[in-house]
Motif scaffolding. Structure first.
Motif: not given
Length: 368
Positions: A322-336, A349-351, A355-361
């Motif tokens: 969740d992001c400050a009670g607004q729409r959630p954000l999703t973070v994805l990392m693809l890698a070997p 994820a934290n950066a 940047r968009v005003g959310c608490a650390p993930v």
């Protein structure tokens, strides 16, 4: 009589001017139903017309000897919510040394739900939204890099199980020599052109499938451009603290800053030799794009100290929070797995959350 002749002459000028305007506007109407002429071949469920914009549809594409343009399509219907269309170009010529060269181009549009399996779906999402892809114009939920494109369709086109339906566009162009194969330009006309091709195909596919919205989708605003070129001399990737590499390691790498918006952000690190993936990081917050992750982020935190729900698999990591009670954000990392480390994912994820005003993930983050 002279007056009548003058009026007729003025009308002729007006008509001629109107035709000139229509011809001049042709490039803007190739992806719509407003093309004023008959007798042209159509492709992708009637969305595209011959001689009407991008090079791969033009007569010039058939100027080579033994050149041909073929197409095939499977039409989506209300009872079969899948479709596919392909436009292919083939020509042969003789090279300067007398060898045979085969030129091949193929543009494929697919209509259907996002892949069901989580691992396959994460790779599919990253392939269309990451790297050099930029958001589609006019708030459309999708992205394109000028060679590939994705558009998530309105909720009315979802499957009966709630999985979003999307339209994707993929292109391939190559020159095949006797001893090698070289990549080429598919003649799509750039990202703006691809956006219009994609939206036109999506509108026609939705009509065939019986889920078209009352107002057709439009892509009329300018496409955003990449914020910067790729960088191959660096120690910190994408200007994100925590994505650091030592000089020896970064010497064989390059990074690309992709989209940086409230809806989408990406960072790709590649090995320069062969352009192999080192890792792709992606943040998605746009609601219809976020729906692509539904059912794939698990039901609990992926590890101690992480906020939200997520999954840490061998070849991908995904977290939704969740992001400050607004729409959630999703973070994805693809890698070997031998390249990506969880600290890289945590740093990204934290950066982006900050940047968009959310608490650390991730653990160890700061909201400052």
């Amino acid at each position: 009589m002279k007056q009548l002749m003058g009026g007729a002459r003025r009308r002729a000028v007006l008509v001629g001017g109107a035709v000139a305007v229509l011809v001049a506007a042709g490039v803007g109407t190739w992806a719509t139903d407003t093309w004023p002429f008959d007798g042209k071949d159509t492709y992708c469920w009637g969305a595209w017309k011959e001689d009407s914009g991008p090079d791969f549809l033009s007569g010039d594409a058939l100027d080579e000897d033994n050149a041909s343009r073929t197409s095939k399509e499977t039409v989506p219907t209300p009872g079969r919510q899948r479709g596919r269309c392909t436009v292919a170009l083939h020509s042969e010529r003789v090279s300067s040394d007398g060898g045979k060269v085969v030129e091949e181009t193929e543009i494929t549009v697919t209509y259907g739900p996002a892949p069901e399996g989580a691992a396959k779906r994460m790779e599919w999402i990253g392939g269309y939204l990451g790297d050099r892809a930029m958001p589609l114009p006019d708030g459309l939920p999708g992205a394109t890099d000028g060679r590939h494109a994705l558009l998530v369709l309105p909720k009315g086109c979802d499957t009966e199980h709630g999985r979003p339906t999307a339209v994707t566009l993929d292109s391939m162009a190559r020159s095949v020599y006797s001893d090698s194969t070289m990549p080429g330009d598919a003649g799509l006309g750039g990202s703006q052109s691809v956006a219009r091709l994609l939206v036109a195909a999506a509108n026609h596919a939705m009509e065939k499938a019986g889920c078209a919205p009352a107002k057709p989708l439009e892509a009329v605003s300018p496409m955003p451009t990449l914020p910067e070129d790729d960088e191959d001399f660096f120690t910190r990737a994408c200007r994100i603290r925590g994505l650091e590499f030592d000089k020896n390691e970064s010497r064989d790498l390059e990074y690309q800053v992709g989209a940086v918006t409230r809806d989408l952000q990406s960072c790709s690190v590649r090995t320069q030799a062969g352009e192999g993936r080192y890792f792709d990081a992606l943040m998605v917050a746009q609601p219809r794009l976020s729906a692509l992750f539904d059912g794939a982020t698990g039901s609990k935190a992926p590890a101690r100290g992480w906020r939200g729900t997520g999954v840490f698999a061998d070849d991908y990591k995904v977290v939704r929070a969740d992001c400050a009670g607004q729409r959630p954000l999703t973070v994805l990392m693809l890698a070997p797995s031998l390249h990506e480390t969880t600290p890289y994912f945590a740093a990204f994820a934290n950066a982006v959350a900050r940047r968009v005003g959310c608490a650390p993930v991730a653990p160890g983050g700061s909201s400052r």
